[in-house]
Design a protein around this motif. Structure first.
Motif, PDB file in Angstrom:
ATOM      1  N   ASN A 150       0.843  -1.193   0.000  1.00  0.00           N
ATOM      2  CA  ASN A 150       0.000   0.000   0.000  1.00  0.00           C
ATOM      3  C   ASN A 150       0.880   1.246   0.000  1.00  0.00           C
ATOM      4  O   ASN A 150       2.106   1.153   0.096  1.00  0.00           O
ATOM      5  N   TYR A 180      -1.140   1.872  10.264  1.00  0.00           N
ATOM      6  CA  TYR A 180      -2.371   1.143   9.932  1.00  0.00           C
ATOM      7  C   TYR A 180      -2.127   0.201   8.754  1.00  0.00           C
ATOM      8  O   TYR A 180      -2.515  -0.982   8.781  1.00  0.00           O
ATOM      9  N   LEU A 181      -1.497   0.710   7.708  1.00  0.00           N
ATOM     10  CA  LEU A 181      -1.282  -0.099   6.514  1.00  0.00           C
ATOM     11  C   LEU A 181      -0.291  -1.235   6.763  1.00  0.00           C
ATOM     12  O   LEU A 181      -0.405  -2.307   6.164  1.00  0.00           O
ATOM     13  N   SER A 184       0.177  -2.760   9.673  1.00  0.00           N
ATOM     14  CA  SER A 184      -0.238  -3.607  10.780  1.00  0.00           C
ATOM     15  C   SER A 184      -0.797  -4.959  10.329  1.00  0.00           C
ATOM     16  O   SER A 184      -1.572  -5.037   9.373  1.00  0.00           O
ATOM     17  N   ARG A 201      -3.099  -6.295  11.651  1.00  0.00           N
ATOM     18  CA  ARG A 201      -4.542  -6.176  11.832  1.00  0.00           C
ATOM     19  C   ARG A 201      -5.261  -5.740  10.546  1.00  0.00           C
ATOM     20  O   ARG A 201      -6.492  -5.740  10.488  1.00  0.00           O
ATOM     21  N   SER A 202      -4.483  -5.347   9.536  1.00  0.00           N
ATOM     22  CA  SER A 202      -5.058  -4.825   8.286  1.00  0.00           C
ATOM     23  C   SER A 202      -4.833  -5.796   7.132  1.00  0.00           C
ATOM     24  O   SER A 202      -4.490  -5.395   6.023  1.00  0.00           O
ATOM     25  N   ARG A 203      -5.046  -7.058   7.393  1.00  0.00           N
ATOM     26  CA  ARG A 203      -4.697  -8.092   6.417  1.00  0.00           C
ATOM     27  C   ARG A 203      -5.527  -8.051   5.138  1.00  0.00           C
ATOM     28  O   ARG A 203      -5.141  -8.649   4.129  1.00  0.00           O
ATOM     29  N   THR A 247      -6.271  -5.215   3.576  1.00  0.00           N
ATOM     30  CA  THR A 247      -6.003  -3.938   2.915  1.00  0.00           C
ATOM     31  C   THR A 247      -4.735  -4.053   2.088  1.00  0.00           C
ATOM     32  O   THR A 247      -3.627  -4.185   2.626  1.00  0.00           O
TER      33      THR A 247
END
Length: 249
Positions: A171, A221-222, A224, A226-228, A230
């Motif tokens: 990203n 965020y990108l 992490s 936790r952002s699998r 994205t």
């Protein structure tokens, strides 16, 4: 558990400006951080800083290998290193076009290529590239810089498609004009620094320069785990400059 616990992140251009803020945010989230920079002496001593010139493939490969040897793995790569350029299409000669594109665009390819073997071995692999508002909005006197950052945006999508099935998310962030040392130097060189700063602030709908920590939070965020879901996208951190059209007050 912190979101980046037991993960290793590499941040290019991480000794100052946006890169330093990104490195600090990832470290605060639990990551071990390797900083690659042409001037590693300026990096936070808390990070493992390595000299690297992203315009030189051998330099980048050696630096990535040092980080991997130090920590035993690489899970996150933030391709942040870049330089600016001013003027219209006639303002810079061929050598300067080649230099800026080599650092801002091909530098991402060089660094990512060196890091791919380690990223492929990670179950939390993520790449975040630093693009710019210049990739999505036409800015005056920024022809070369805009061309380079537009290429970063397109490259991000292509990389995401290439490496999705390898488990690597890609990203990018598109910052607006941020309050960094580079922007500070531009302001210092202006005929009227105060007026120039006011103009840059007014250009962004929220009326101020973007804070480096705000960009760092978007990168986190990108990056992490936790952002699998994205990947292949960009996040604008520009005070609404790209999407909003406010009426004059």
């Amino acid at each position: 558990m912190p979101e980046f616990d037991n993960l290793v992140a590499v941040v290019t251009g991480g000794a100052s400006g946006l890169g330093a803020a990104i490195a600090r945010r990832l470290a605060d989230g639990g990551a071990a951080v390797g900083v690659l920079d042409v001037n590693p002496a300026g990096a936070d001593p808390a990070f493992f800083a390595v000299a690297a010139d992203v315009s030189d493939r051998d330099s980048v490969a050696a630096a990535i290998a040092q980080v991997a040897e130090k920590f035993g793995r690489i899970d996150i790569l933030v391709n942040n290193a870049g330089i600016g350029a001013q003027g219209d299409v006639a303002a810079n000669d061929d050598a300067e076009w080649a230099r800026v594109l080599s650092i801002n665009v091909t530098g991402i390819a060089r660094t990512t290529s060196a890091a791919l073997p380690y990223l492929r071995a990670s179950d939390s692999a993520a790449i975040v590239n630093t693009s710019s508002i210049a990739a999505t909005a036409g800015l005056p006197q920024r022809a070369l810089y805009s061309a380079s950052k537009g290429a970063v945006l397109a490259l991000t999508r292509a990389m995401a498609a290439d490496h999705l099935r390898e488990g690597i998310r890609v990203n990018c962030v598109n910052p607006g004009t941020a309050d960094t040392p580079w922007v500070g130097r531009l302001l210092d060189a202006a005929d009227d620094p105060a007026a120039e700063r006011a103009a840059l602030e007014a250009r962004q709908p929220h009326g101020r320069l973007v804070a480096p920590a705000e960009v760092a939070d978007a990168v986190a965020y990108l990056a992490s785990p936790r952002s699998r879901s994205t990947t292949g996208t960009s996040i604008a951190v520009d005070g609404g400059m790209h999407e909003l059209r406010l009426r004059p007050e």
